[in-house]
Design an enzyme around this catalytic site. Structure first.
Site, PDB file in Angstrom:
ATOM      1  N   ILE A   2       0.841  -1.201   0.000  1.00  0.00           N
ATOM      2  CA  ILE A   2       0.000   0.000   0.000  1.00  0.00           C
ATOM      3  C   ILE A   2       0.882   1.259   0.000  1.00  0.00           C
ATOM      4  CG2 ILE A   2      -1.743   1.275   1.321  1.00  0.00           C
ATOM      5  CD1 ILE A   2      -2.866  -1.282   0.076  1.00  0.00           C
TER       6      ILE A   2
ATOM      7  N   GLU B 273      10.195   2.915   6.612  1.00  0.00           N
ATOM      8  CA  GLU B 273       9.925   1.479   6.731  1.00  0.00           C
ATOM      9  C   GLU B 273      10.851   0.917   7.801  1.00  0.00           C
ATOM     10  OE1 GLU B 273       7.779  -1.052   5.698  1.00  0.00           O
ATOM     11  OE2 GLU B 273       9.094  -2.116   7.106  1.00  0.00           O
TER      12      GLU B 273
ATOM     13  N   HIS C  28      -7.195 -10.898  -7.131  1.00  0.00           N
ATOM     14  CA  HIS C  28      -8.576 -11.358  -7.026  1.00  0.00           C
ATOM     15  C   HIS C  28      -9.474 -10.675  -8.050  1.00  0.00           C
ATOM     16  CE1 HIS C  28      -8.275 -14.007  -3.622  1.00  0.00           C
ATOM     17  NE2 HIS C  28      -7.585 -13.105  -2.930  1.00  0.00           N
TER      18      HIS C  28
ATOM     19  N   VAL D 264       8.954   4.712  12.870  1.00  0.00           N
ATOM     20  CA  VAL D 264       8.267   5.892  13.404  1.00  0.00           C
ATOM     21  C   VAL D 264       7.849   5.580  14.835  1.00  0.00           C
ATOM     22  CG1 VAL D 264       6.221   7.344  13.187  1.00  0.00           C
ATOM     23  CG2 VAL D 264       7.489   6.635  11.138  1.00  0.00           C
TER      24      VAL D 264
ATOM     25  N   ARG E 193      -3.045 -11.209   8.939  1.00  0.00           N
ATOM     26  CA  ARG E 193      -4.063 -10.298   8.427  1.00  0.00           C
ATOM     27  C   ARG E 193      -4.342  -9.199   9.444  1.00  0.00           C
ATOM     28  NH1 ARG E 193      -5.728 -15.498   8.017  1.00  0.00           N
ATOM     29  NH2 ARG E 193      -6.227 -16.348   5.966  1.00  0.00           N
TER      30      ARG E 193
ATOM     31  N   GLU F  16      -6.789  -5.681   4.692  1.00  0.00           N
ATOM     32  CA  GLU F  16      -6.522  -7.110   4.558  1.00  0.00           C
ATOM     33  C   GLU F  16      -6.905  -7.523   3.142  1.00  0.00           C
ATOM     34  OE1 GLU F  16      -9.223  -9.768   6.378  1.00  0.00           O
ATOM     35  OE2 GLU F  16     -10.625  -8.224   6.971  1.00  0.00           O
ATOM     36  N   SER F  17      -7.000  -8.819   2.897  1.00  0.00           N
ATOM     37  CA  SER F  17      -7.300  -9.301   1.550  1.00  0.00           C
ATOM     38  C   SER F  17      -8.601  -8.679   1.070  1.00  0.00           C
ATOM     39  CB  SER F  17      -7.410 -10.825   1.565  1.00  0.00           C
ATOM     40  OG  SER F  17      -7.464 -11.297   0.260  1.00  0.00           O
TER      41      SER F  17
ATOM     42  N   CYS G 190      24.240 -18.903  -7.668  1.00  0.00           N
ATOM     43  CA  CYS G 190      23.215 -19.792  -7.097  1.00  0.00           C
ATOM     44  C   CYS G 190      23.032 -20.944  -8.060  1.00  0.00           C
ATOM     45  CB  CYS G 190      21.902 -19.034  -6.919  1.00  0.00           C
ATOM     46  SG  CYS G 190      20.450 -20.072  -6.678  1.00  0.00           S
TER      47      CYS G 190
HETATM   48  C1  LIG Z   1      -2.515 -14.691   4.835  1.00  0.00           C
HETATM   49  C2  LIG Z   1      -2.841 -13.571   3.903  1.00  0.00           C
HETATM   50  C3  LIG Z   1      -3.215 -13.836   2.575  1.00  0.00           C
HETATM   51  C4  LIG Z   1      -3.538 -12.813   1.701  1.00  0.00           C
HETATM   52  N1  LIG Z   1      -3.828 -13.097   0.398  1.00  0.00           N
HETATM   53  C5  LIG Z   1      -4.078 -12.092  -0.469  1.00  0.00           C
HETATM   54  C6  LIG Z   1      -4.314 -12.354  -1.840  1.00  0.00           C
HETATM   55  O1  LIG Z   1      -4.203 -13.468  -2.298  1.00  0.00           O
HETATM   56  N2  LIG Z   1      -4.646 -11.331  -2.663  1.00  0.00           N
HETATM   57  C7  LIG Z   1      -4.742 -10.058  -2.206  1.00  0.00           C
HETATM   58  O2  LIG Z   1      -5.078  -9.178  -2.988  1.00  0.00           O
HETATM   59  N3  LIG Z   1      -4.493  -9.762  -0.904  1.00  0.00           N
HETATM   60  C8  LIG Z   1      -4.147 -10.757  -0.034  1.00  0.00           C
HETATM   61  N4  LIG Z   1      -3.861 -10.469   1.273  1.00  0.00           N
HETATM   62  C9  LIG Z   1      -3.909  -9.090   1.725  1.00  0.00           C
HETATM   63  C10 LIG Z   1      -2.627  -8.320   1.428  1.00  0.00           C
HETATM   64  O3  LIG Z   1      -1.508  -9.095   1.679  1.00  0.00           O
HETATM   65  C11 LIG Z   1      -2.601  -7.096   2.315  1.00  0.00           C
HETATM   66  O4  LIG Z   1      -3.804  -6.425   2.168  1.00  0.00           O
HETATM   67  C12 LIG Z   1      -1.509  -6.127   1.938  1.00  0.00           C
HETATM   68  O5  LIG Z   1      -0.266  -6.782   1.875  1.00  0.00           O
HETATM   69  C13 LIG Z   1      -1.445  -5.010   2.951  1.00  0.00           C
HETATM   70  O6  LIG Z   1      -0.390  -4.183   2.635  1.00  0.00           O
HETATM   71  P1  LIG Z   1       0.052  -3.042   3.654  1.00  0.00           P
HETATM   72  O7  LIG Z   1       1.064  -2.255   2.916  1.00  0.00           O
HETATM   73  O8  LIG Z   1      -1.141  -2.364   4.158  1.00  0.00           O
HETATM   74  O9  LIG Z   1       0.638  -3.816   4.894  1.00  0.00           O
HETATM   75  P2  LIG Z   1       2.097  -4.406   5.186  1.00  0.00           P
HETATM   76  O10 LIG Z   1       2.618  -5.147   4.040  1.00  0.00           O
HETATM   77  O11 LIG Z   1       1.994  -5.132   6.462  1.00  0.00           O
HETATM   78  O12 LIG Z   1       2.987  -3.116   5.329  1.00  0.00           O
HETATM   79  C14 LIG Z   1       3.050  -2.326   6.450  1.00  0.00           C
HETATM   80  C15 LIG Z   1       4.473  -1.923   6.628  1.00  0.00           C
HETATM   81  O13 LIG Z   1       4.573  -0.917   7.606  1.00  0.00           O
HETATM   82  C16 LIG Z   1       5.750  -1.079   8.330  1.00  0.00           C
HETATM   83  N5  LIG Z   1       5.579  -0.401   9.606  1.00  0.00           N
HETATM   84  C17 LIG Z   1       4.692  -0.686  10.560  1.00  0.00           C
HETATM   85  N6  LIG Z   1       4.820   0.165  11.586  1.00  0.00           N
HETATM   86  C18 LIG Z   1       5.824   1.016  11.278  1.00  0.00           C
HETATM   87  C19 LIG Z   1       6.437   2.117  11.960  1.00  0.00           C
HETATM   88  N7  LIG Z   1       6.036   2.497  13.146  1.00  0.00           N
HETATM   89  N8  LIG Z   1       7.464   2.750  11.341  1.00  0.00           N
HETATM   90  C20 LIG Z   1       7.900   2.365  10.115  1.00  0.00           C
HETATM   91  N9  LIG Z   1       7.345   1.330   9.447  1.00  0.00           N
HETATM   92  C21 LIG Z   1       6.320   0.672  10.020  1.00  0.00           C
HETATM   93  C22 LIG Z   1       5.873  -2.584   8.445  1.00  0.00           C
HETATM   94  O14 LIG Z   1       7.205  -2.973   8.684  1.00  0.00           O
HETATM   95  C23 LIG Z   1       5.337  -3.047   7.108  1.00  0.00           C
HETATM   96  O15 LIG Z   1       6.379  -3.276   6.159  1.00  0.00           O
HETATM   97  C24 LIG Z   1      -3.524 -11.488   2.159  1.00  0.00           C
HETATM   98  C25 LIG Z   1      -3.120 -11.213   3.479  1.00  0.00           C
HETATM   99  C26 LIG Z   1      -2.738 -12.240   4.331  1.00  0.00           C
HETATM  100  C27 LIG Z   1      -2.262 -11.928   5.687  1.00  0.00           C
END
Ligand SMILES: Cc1cc2nc3c(=O)[nH]c(=O)nc-3n(C[C@H](O)[C@H](O)[C@H](O)COP(=O)(O)OP(=O)(O)OC[C@H]3O[C@@H](n4cnc5c(N)ncnc54)[C@H](O)[C@@H]3O)c2cc1C
Ligand SMILES: Cc1cc2nc3c(=O)[nH]c(=O)nc-3n(C[C@H](O)[C@H](O)[C@H](O)COP(=O)(O)OP(=O)(O)OC[C@H]3O[C@@H](n4cnc5c(N)ncnc54)[C@H](O)[C@@H]3O)c2cc1C
Lengths: 488, 417
Positions: free
Chosen positions: A14, A33, A51, A172, A312, A344-345, A407
């Site tokens: 995101i 990050e 999806h 942060v 999630r 989440e997903s 590798c």
């Molecule tokens: C088991 C599972 C299966 C899934 N399958 C699918 C799928 O098949 N298809 C699909 O579309 N979606 C799927 N999803 C959903 C998808 O993976 C998530 O919606 C998406 O990855 C969320 O991205 P994000 O950037 O919000 O979160 P994250 O990837 O968790 O990123 C958040 C980041 O913030 C960083 N962070 C947190 N706090 C701080 C701080 N204080 N300071 C600095 N950095 C910080 C963390 O280190 C992390 O890297 C799935 C999720 C899960 C858990």
């Protein structure tokens, strides 16, 4: 102290998608990050499914951004150069009772504008998927697969190439709203920004609580997976899903092919107390295997070669059913704080569409002017092992580093490892190499290449033995150098 | 593309490849090439700085590097061409090898090929240990190369899972380097490495050996912090209530070796599912005409002496083959493991004579009789006071022309006395 116009907290898919959109404009952007690379959280460990949008209720944000995001992926893959395949998916019904659920999903899909859905007889399904037997199945052709980390890395790297600043290993720890600015406190110093985008995934509540009392809770829910050896890639051609389980707002254990030929089984769904508890468990490993065997009876036990889990970020508790919609909104109390809550997903699929939505929200605060020197990536660079012999031969002739295989399992060359380590984000862990060029991903799991990568890190990137990490700031690889190497 | 044509091409320059190449040369092959991806010859041996090599072959106990040096010198004297830092990417049924090094891509046409790619270690995922995925988990051989070749200490407080030889040797090596070796955990009721290594590497240094135990969970958010060990029952399932946590910062895995055969599989050579190596006949020829296998990519040997002995035969037969044309299509007799025997190499025989057989037994046993049967006919009967899966057995059986003509299978069994 350094000033930015926009600060993004979190380099998951995101945060990276938003950074990439912003990098097309004349804005000063920073991404914080806390991990040693982007895609350190949920964005690394998921099913990697793009999806279609049939699973979320019509009019929900999940449905809207999923369908919108889905339609953007082909172009994104072609330009950013990550691998993407429309493999399609089957949702299988074992009996008449489950068939009703197929019809319901088909109707939701139609209402959500998902095209080409079809319910098909089991006998027809068997012709396409000889290892699967079912009564009926819903065919969803607009579902695809990617490597989620590859997508996230592509977004972030292209953003960095267009001057977005990525600060890795920077957490942060505090946020203060001043008159027109935020002061952002990190473990690497303080920063200022006009707009703060909270894309911290599971930590989204923690970030909100730095400036105001959050009106929501986060319920971490772990999903475990098994990975099968490439030798078994012919077991399925498309994704195979059961009809969704009623509880928990998840899709159930499914079987997913990956682009490289491994197959994924999972995820499970288990609410856990500690959002960082990314364990895999013996119990869940056997449950996953059992459930997968119900879908593919021919599945052999020895096919399993690895396991992982992802967590999630749910806004609804197990008791209340586990389903809640995304919250993508500017805080009512803290102007300029844009919150992305409960992504989440299908968050991976929705990411590019969510990023556009966030652009609209940012544009209310500042004028966004397009850059005329935006450098778009130009498609995917082929790996050495994928090239025809002539091309390989020419490369080695011009640069001997292409002639050194580092590798052995994936046949990755020294040149590719050096390119991976030269990434514009400055990610220098062993995993950063692995996720960029696949060195260490093969059957021996780094048995041969680790020593070579360590040598390259030391000799060409001046990374000290005590500073080498597996994947996160404190995941040190070694204790120390025992004696200095002497030249003789 | 650099093109070459050779009589015998040896893939892998470890002890097996060196012995095969030297022997090929001695048996008259004109142009022999060894191709190895390392910058050195000797394969795994240069990192095995302990002694115990070559005792049977030379009568003296050499270190790994010393043993390797012996063969490297022989190879040098024999005018064998060596391509170092050269990776074989593939070869095809016509025995054309594609390899690459910093000078370019090579196309090497060979009269016969000897496979000597060695083996790789099993990983955490071969036994699916649950838990988190922190740093600080190494296979024993990787840790050995870091310490012995690169002067890098992987960790300080170490647990070792698996009592294979590499693990046992590493327990002692780590102790020498000042680490705390907290114990060796083994799921079987006996150590899987050689008995002499248990004494010399564990007992002499008071390192505990937890037999009938396994690791049930790995914990640690970034670097490994602890493992949970538990006792197992006779079906190797952990017994509830016996779990114990041990803090550590490093876990070494010595879970056994798997022959390295990606190249062989890709070209369609049949693999024995028990040994993990190619199915071969008495000449160590694989199911692909003109391609021979030896060393740890054929089967995992206990000692390098026996390995070299067989590897020389592979080199000799490869040379014969390179000068001949097609294989006379003869029906093969299968050699199958019977009661008490895990596997037998070679798996096929199509010619009479004194045939060396190597095999491993299922479990340790005392007072046994080894029998080789062709149908009801007993070809060999030998008392064996003591057998152990860790010790490979090598015997020679005289197989007559009549047996070759009439038998369909030969069976090797271990009976009680
Ligand atoms: C088991 C599972 C299966 C899934 N399958 C699918 C799928 O098949 N298809 C699909 O579309 N979606 C799927 N999803 C959903 C998808 O993976 C998530 O919606 C998406 O990855 C969320 O991205 P994000 O950037 O919000 O979160 P994250 O990837 O968790 O990123 C958040 C980041 O913030 C960083 N962070 C947190 N706090 C701080 C701080 N204080 N300071 C600095 N950095 C910080 C963390 O280190 C992390 O890297 C799935 C999720 C899960 C858990
Ligand atoms: C830790 C350890 C301790 C040991 N201790 C003892 C001992 O005390 N006493 C004893 O007698 N024996 C011991 N052994 C056993 C002995 O060292 C091995 O049996 C022997 O080294 C195996 O020889 P090899 O030639 O089959 O394989 P290796 O020595 O592994 O050589 C194989 C070679 O092939 C190369 N190769 C593989 N694939 C390719 C390719 N595609 N292209 C180019 N090159 C390739 C590899 O780089 C390697 O150099 C020990 C082994 C180990 C691992």
């Amino acid at each position: 102290m350094k000033n930015f116009q926009v600060a993004i907290i979190g380099g998951g898919v995101i945060g990276s998608a938003i950074a990439w959109e912003l990098s097309k404009y004349k804005v000063d952007v920073v991404v914080f990050e806390m991990g040693s690379d982007v895609a350190s959280g949920a964005s690394k460990a998921n099913s990697g499914v793009i999806h279609s949008g049939i699973n979320s209720p019509t009019d929900s944000l999940k449905a809207r951004f999923c369908v919108e995001g889905n339609s953007m992926f082909q172009t994104l893959a072609d330009t950013l150069g990550f691998q993407f395949k429309w493999v399609g998916k089957w949702i299988i019904a074992k009996n008449q009772h489950e068939e009703k659920e197929l019809n319901r999903l088909q109707n939701v899909g139609i209402a959500n504008n998902v095209p080409y859905l079809k319910v098909i007889d089991g006998s027809e399904v068997e012709k396409k998927e000889p290892n699967v037997s079912c009564y009926k199945a819903l065919w969803v052709p607009t579902a695809g697969i990617i490597f989620p980390y590859e997508f996230t890395i592509a977004l972030a790297e292209n953003a960095a190439e267009n001057n977005v600043k990525f600060l890795l290993e920077t957490k942060v720890i505090g946020l203060k709203k001043q008159r027109n600015n935020f002061e952002i406190l990190t473990d690497k110093g303080n920063f200022q920004a006009q707009i703060v985008v909270n894309a911290a995934g599971l930590n989204c509540r923690e970030i909100v609580s730095m400036v105001e009392e959050p009106d929501f809770q986060v319920y971490p829910c772990r999903g475990e997976y098994l990975i099968l050896d490439k030798n078994y890639s012919s077991l399925i051609n498309s994704m195979i899903y059961p009809v969704p389980v009623k509880e928990l707002g998840v899709l159930g254990v499914h079987i997913t092919p990956t682009i490289e030929g491994n197959i994924l089984i999972g995820p499970s769904a288990e609410f856990i107390g500690d959002a960082e508890d990314k364990r895999t468990t013996k119990e869940m490993m056997s449950t996953l295997f059992k459930e997968a065997k119900e879908i593919i009876p021919a599945l052999p036990k020895k096919a399993v070669i690895s396991a992982y889990s992802g967590i999630r970020c749910k806004l609804a508790s197990e008791k209340s059913g586990g389903w809640a919609d995304y919250r993508i909104e500017e805080s009512k109390h803290t102007t300029g704080l844009i919150n992305l809550l409960g992504i989440e997903s299908p968050g991976l699929t929705a990411a590019p569409a969510i990023a556009r939505e966030v652009m609209k929200m940012i544009s209310k605060h500042m004028e966004l002017q397009k850059k005329n020197n935006f450098k778009l990536k130009k498609g995917r660079i082929k790996r050495f092992s994928e090239m025809p012999l002539k091309e390989q031969s020419d490369l080695v002739k011009n640069d001997e580093r292409w002639g050194r295989i580092v590798c052995r399992c994936e046949q990755i060359t020294e040149a590719e490892v050096i390119n991976a380590l030269s990434n514009p984000l400055g990610a220098r862990s062993l995993s950063a190499v692995k996720y960029r060029c696949r060195a260490g991903m093969g059957r021996c799991q780094g048995g041969f290449c680790t020593q070579h990568i360590v040598r390259i890190m030391e000799e060409q990137f001046n990374i000290g033995i005590d500073d080498m990490k597996l994947k996160s700031p404190k995941s040190y690889l070694f204790e120390k150098r025992t004696r200095e190497v002497k030249d003789d | 593309m650099i093109s070459k044509s050779v009589d015998v091409a040896v893939i892998g320059g470890g002890p097996a490849g060196l012995a095969a190449a030297v022997s090929a040369k001695q048996h008259g092959a004109k142009h022999v090439v060894i191709i190895d991806r390392n910058s050195w010859l000797g394969g795994i041996l240069p990192q095995c700085i302990h002694d115990g090599f070559g005792v049977e072959e030379t009568g003296v106990s050499l270190t790994g590097p010393e043993y390797a040096e012996k063969y490297v010198e022989m190879a040098e004297k024999q005018d064998i061409q060596v391509l170092k830092e050269t990776m074989v990417l593939q070869f095809d049924k016509s025995k054309e090898i594609i390899a690459v090094n910093k000078k370019g891509l090579y196309k090497i046409k060979a009269g016969a090929i000897v496979l000597a790619m060695g083996c790789r270690e099993k990983t955490r995922w071969n036994v699916l240990i649950p838990g988190s995925r922190p740093s600080g988990i190494y296979t024993a051989g990787v840790a050995q190369s870091f310490i012995n070749l690169y002067n890098i200490m992987p960790g300080k407080n170490v647990i070792i899972l698996g009592s294979g030889d590499v693990g046992l040797i590493m327990a002692r090596r780590l102790k020498f380097e000042g680490a705390n070796v907290l114990g060796v955990v083994e799921i079987l009721p006996y150590a899987s490495g050689l008995p002499r290594n248990v004494v010399q590497c564990l007992n002499d240094y008071d390192i505990p050996l937890f037999l009938n135990h396994t690791i049930t969970c790995i914990d640690g958010k970034e670097r490994i912090e602890q493992v949970t060990i538990a006792q197992v029952d006779e079906h190797m399932h952990p017994i509830a209530g016996t779990e114990k946590q041990i803090s550590c910062d490093t876990l070494l895995l010595s879970l056994g070796l798997t022959p390295e055969n990606e190249l062989s599989k890709n070209v369609g050579i049949e693999i024995d599912s028990v040994t993990g190596g190619p199915i071969v006949n008495q000449m160590l020829e694989t199911t692909l005409d003109g391609v021979f296998a030896c060393g740890n990519c054929l089967q995992v040997y206990d000692t390098v002496d026996m390995l070299s002995l067989d590897a020389k035969r592979a080199g000799e037969h490869a040379t014969e083959k390179a000068s001949l044309q097609k294989r006379k299509q003869k029906s093969n007799i299968r050699i199958i493991p019977g009661d008490g025997v895990r596997y037998v190499v070679p798996q096929l025989v199509d010619k009479s004579g004194m045939i060396p057989l190597t095999f491993r037994v299922e479990k340790p046993k005392e007072n046994t009789i080894l029998r080789v049967l062709a149908g009801d006919e007993e070809l060999l009967r030998k008392k064996m006071r003591w057998v152990n899966p860790a010790n490979m057995v090598r015997i020679e059986v005289d197989i007559s022309a009549e047996t070759i003509a009439s038998a369909e299978t030969l069976k090797v069994i271990i009976d009680d006395c």
